[in-house]
Every structure is written in C-alpha cells, then in structure tokens.
Design an enzyme around this catalytic site. Structure first.
Site, PDB file in Angstrom:
ATOM      1  N   ALA A 216       0.829  -1.205   0.000  1.00 24.69           N
ATOM      2  CA  ALA A 216       0.000   0.000   0.000  1.00 24.69           C
ATOM      3  C   ALA A 216       0.866   1.259   0.000  1.00 24.69           C
ATOM      4  CB  ALA A 216      -0.938   0.000   1.212  1.00 24.69           C
TER       5      ALA A 216
ATOM      6  N   GLU B  64      -0.410   6.086   6.339  1.00 24.08           N
ATOM      7  CA  GLU B  64      -0.010   4.725   5.968  1.00 24.08           C
ATOM      8  C   GLU B  64       1.232   4.287   6.742  1.00 24.08           C
ATOM      9  OE1 GLU B  64      -0.476   1.202   4.762  1.00 24.08           O
ATOM     10  OE2 GLU B  64      -1.783   2.657   3.768  1.00 24.08           O
TER      11      GLU B  64
END
Length: 123
Positions: free
Chosen positions: A33, A72
């Site tokens: 990701a 993230e």
C-alpha cells in the site's frame, strides 16, 4: 538515576535522520500500500503544480497526498507492532489494526474531498 542521552541536540539530527530513512526504506520494501501511495504521489505532484492557481491551493492539494503517506506509515507501524506481539487472533489486536486502517481510509476521504473540490472549481 536517569541516563543522559549520549547525543546533544544537534548531534541527534544525524541518527534521527538515519532511522527515519531506514523506516521509509522498510515501508517501501515491505508495504504494498505504501508503494502504491508513493506512486500516486509521484504521479499527482506534477499535476498539483499544474492545476494549482496559488501556492495555497498547491499546499492543500499536496496535504492530501502527504496525509495519506503519513497515515499509511503510522498504520504500518501499528500492524508491525501488533504482529510482533503475536500472530494469534486477539480482539484488541484486530481492533488496533482496524482503527489504523480506518485512519488511512479517513485520509483517503480527505484527499478525495480536496482534489474533487479543486476539480469542481476548474469546471
């Protein structure tokens, strides 16, 4: 007795930077990701430069990108910590991972709102 830090204020900058760069490298290497979001940021930064009419608009567009990357990184740190503690299913471990994921989701919503508002004003 409290142990004194072996580095002074300025001397801490080098080791702190080194560890930060190691963290970025690890996130890029191990987190799909994060790699996808870095690709998104590389793709969208020139677009932000092109479509922004002012520096403030550019900063807002970039804030959406940076918030995704920051969130993230924090989510990946939470997941790594939870996995380090144990891989067996535990309600609190699942909750921690879900909340970290929710934080990334909220950052993505922020990104979409900011970028769509700019696109809307361009129409």
């Amino acid at each position: 007795m409290i142990e004194k830090n072996k580095y002074g204020h300025i001397e801490r900058l080098g080791p702190a930077t080194k560890h930060s760069l190691l963290g970025l490298k690890a996130a890029y290497k191990y987190e799909l990701a994060f790699r996808q979001e870095v690709f998104l940021s590389v793709l969208l930064t020139p677009i932000a430069i092109y479509i922004a009419d002012t520096f403030v608009e550019f900063a807002l567009l970039m804030s959406g990108i940076f918030i995704i990357l920051i969130t993230e990184l924090l989510n990946s740190a939470i997941e790594a910590t939870v996995d380090r503690v144990g891989l067996e299913h535990h309600e609190l471990s699942g909750r921690a991972k879900d909340i970290g994921s929710a934080a990334v989701f909220v950052s993505l919503i922020y990104f979409v709102v900011v970028w769509l508002s700019k696109i809307y004003t361009m129409l």
